[in-house]
Design an enzyme around this catalytic site. Sequence first.
Site, PDB file in Angstrom:
ATOM      1  N   HIS A 156      51.637  38.799  37.888  1.00 31.99           N
ATOM      2  CA  HIS A 156      51.480  38.049  36.630  1.00 31.99           C
ATOM      3  C   HIS A 156      52.825  37.909  35.935  1.00 31.99           C
ATOM      4  O   HIS A 156      53.513  38.907  35.676  1.00 31.99           O
ATOM      5  CB  HIS A 156      50.469  38.761  35.723  1.00 31.99           C
ATOM      6  CG  HIS A 156      49.070  38.659  36.252  1.00 31.99           C
ATOM      7  ND1 HIS A 156      48.143  39.675  36.143  1.00 31.99           N
ATOM      8  CD2 HIS A 156      48.447  37.638  36.907  1.00 31.99           C
ATOM      9  CE1 HIS A 156      47.002  39.280  36.704  1.00 31.99           C
ATOM     10  NE2 HIS A 156      47.159  38.051  37.169  1.00 31.99           N
ATOM     11  N   GLU A 159      54.286  39.949  32.917  1.00 36.67           N
ATOM     12  CA  GLU A 159      54.235  41.409  33.015  1.00 36.67           C
ATOM     13  C   GLU A 159      55.561  41.940  33.570  1.00 36.67           C
ATOM     14  O   GLU A 159      55.629  42.567  34.633  1.00 36.67           O
ATOM     15  CB  GLU A 159      53.016  41.805  33.849  1.00 36.67           C
ATOM     16  CG  GLU A 159      51.732  41.306  33.179  1.00 36.67           C
ATOM     17  CD  GLU A 159      50.458  41.494  33.992  1.00 36.67           C
ATOM     18  OE1 GLU A 159      50.485  42.227  34.996  1.00 36.67           O
ATOM     19  OE2 GLU A 159      49.430  40.887  33.615  1.00 36.67           O
ATOM     20  N   HIS A 284      50.904  46.203  37.404  1.00 36.05           N
ATOM     21  CA  HIS A 284      50.627  45.195  36.378  1.00 36.05           C
ATOM     22  C   HIS A 284      50.922  45.840  35.032  1.00 36.05           C
ATOM     23  O   HIS A 284      51.223  47.026  34.946  1.00 36.05           O
ATOM     24  CB  HIS A 284      49.151  44.776  36.412  1.00 36.05           C
ATOM     25  CG  HIS A 284      48.793  43.868  37.552  1.00 36.05           C
ATOM     26  ND1 HIS A 284      48.493  42.542  37.371  1.00 36.05           N
ATOM     27  CD2 HIS A 284      48.685  44.104  38.879  1.00 36.05           C
ATOM     28  CE1 HIS A 284      48.209  41.988  38.550  1.00 36.05           C
ATOM     29  NE2 HIS A 284      48.315  42.913  39.481  1.00 36.05           N
ATOM     30  N   GLU A 354      47.986  49.577  35.550  1.00 37.59           N
ATOM     31  CA  GLU A 354      48.327  48.824  34.341  1.00 37.59           C
ATOM     32  C   GLU A 354      49.283  49.721  33.560  1.00 37.59           C
ATOM     33  O   GLU A 354      48.886  50.770  33.049  1.00 37.59           O
ATOM     34  CB  GLU A 354      47.077  48.526  33.506  1.00 37.59           C
ATOM     35  CG  GLU A 354      46.032  47.692  34.220  1.00 37.59           C
ATOM     36  CD  GLU A 354      46.330  46.199  34.231  1.00 37.59           C
ATOM     37  OE1 GLU A 354      47.406  45.784  33.754  1.00 37.59           O
ATOM     38  OE2 GLU A 354      45.473  45.457  34.715  1.00 37.59           O
TER      39      GLU A 354
HETATM   40  O1  0X9 Z   1      42.814  41.020  35.432  1.00 41.76           O
HETATM   41  C1  0X9 Z   1      43.692  41.396  36.220  1.00 41.76           C
HETATM   42  O2  0X9 Z   1      44.100  40.710  37.157  1.00 41.76           O
HETATM   43  C2  0X9 Z   1      44.314  42.770  36.020  1.00 41.76           C
HETATM   44  N1  0X9 Z   1      44.600  42.994  34.631  1.00 41.76           N
HETATM   45  S1  0X9 Z   1      45.825  42.184  33.929  1.00 41.76           S
HETATM   46  O3  0X9 Z   1      45.788  42.442  32.507  1.00 41.76           O
HETATM   47  N2  0X9 Z   1      47.207  42.745  34.458  1.00 41.76           N
HETATM   48  O4  0X9 Z   1      45.713  40.809  34.259  1.00 41.76           O
HETATM   49  C3  0X9 Z   1      43.322  43.830  36.442  1.00 41.76           C
HETATM   50  C4  0X9 Z   1      42.874  43.684  37.824  1.00 41.76           C
HETATM   51  C5  0X9 Z   1      41.939  44.783  38.158  1.00 41.76           C
HETATM   52  N3  0X9 Z   1      41.026  44.335  39.114  1.00 41.76           N
HETATM   53  C6  0X9 Z   1      39.752  43.996  38.801  1.00 41.76           C
HETATM   54  N4  0X9 Z   1      39.230  44.265  37.621  1.00 41.76           N
HETATM   55  N5  0X9 Z   1      39.106  43.411  39.767  1.00 41.76           N
HETATM   56 ZN    ZN Z   2      48.423  41.596  35.602  1.00 37.09          ZN
END
Ligand code: 0X9
Ligand code: ZN
Length: 408
Positions: A156, A159, A284, A354
């Site tokens: 991302h 980030e 992330h 994260e």
């Molecule tokens: O939403 C995402 O892709 C990740 N969080 S972020 O804030 N960095 O965008 C988390 C991904 C974790 N994976 C799932 N929840 N499937």
């Molecule tokens: Zn992310």
Amino acid sequence: MARHSISAVIAFLCFSIVGFARNQQDQLYSVRVSVSTAEQRTEIANAGIAIDKVFSDSIGFIGTKEDIKRVEGLGFSIKASELPRRALDFPSDDKNFHNYSETVASLDEIAKNHPKIAQRFSIGKSLEGREITGIRLSGNPSRDSLPTAIFMGCHHAREHLSVEVPLKLAEYLANNYETDSRVKSLLDTREVVIVPMINPDGAEYDISSGSYKYWRKNRRKNDDGTYGVDLNRNYGKGFGGAGASSSPSSDTYHGPEAFSEPETQAVRDWVRGRKKATVLLSFHTFSELILWPFGHTYDQVPSKTDQDVFETMGKKMATWNKYTPQKSSELYLASGDTTDWAYDELKIFAFTFELTPDSMFGGGFYPGAEAIEPTFKANIEPALYLIEKAENPYSVLNESVDPLRLIP
Ligand code: 0X9
Ligand code: ZN
């Protein structure tokens, strides 16, 4: 869907975050929504919202007026505040963060200074033609069948701290190889591969105007004229399911098909080629979490033994960085991410961290350069642990086995 009566909505303060509109003209808002269950959060994720932070009684995200209307349309109440525009140049105010060319130069520098153990490589090109570059570290570079630990950053764009931590990890391993017997024995018996910037086009775009743009996706020009595919929704497992949007303008747009993007194709083909890859960590930001599969379903992974390995490793790593360890879906469902694919197809024990800060109050996606060093330090032990366990992740189920004794 059910309408939700919201009693406590907390005014969201965004004193330390900055932003320009993502498509230049759109004002962005920092939004707080009062919700408390994973199912409610998934409902919001299903509306194409990229949830940044989960609190026990609410979630936070950054979005446009249209995003807010969609969430309100589901019956949720929101509290939103405009993100102020504040010039925060990168790399002037935040000059210690690495832009794309500085990241490549740093990797080159490591390889140049440690030619016996470090080689730079490319896994392919981004959509705009940038090499997606990484570094391979091993004391035994001629052996191509060593247990492999994979570290990646910056799926991302906004980030940026997720570039710095794997970059620093590469420097740390290379610089300490000769002098630290633990690092030496790990690298002599394993291969560590680190690709700190999977999404260079997005990362460069985010900093291209002297103000951060809160950009998340890559820079694909979509058929409807909007830009970007969410690379962490573009992998093959559960593609197009819950928590991923089919709307190209959404921050969580999954793309036209699984692996439609050159960046995820490059990761897929390169990871497939690491025949002895057993552990993977995708960095992330933010929220200070340790996440493991599955994230596209509330179901557990089919193997109870593997589930135990994930939980044991995740909880162990949390003892060092103090992040919250949990199965991804406990947050909200999100389909097509790196870790669900890597585990499902290749049985790699794949985690998402994260990183810092804990919340938007610590600067959210833009915590400032002072966050780099402490965040890296907090994650050295978890990273070394993963590298140790690359030899045999199942050894974590028998704590009496000292992983270093497993090194041949
Ligand atoms: O939403 C995402 O892709 C990740 N969080 S972020 O804030 N960095 O965008 C988390 C991904 C974790 N994976 C799932 N929840 N499937
Ligand atoms: Zn992310």
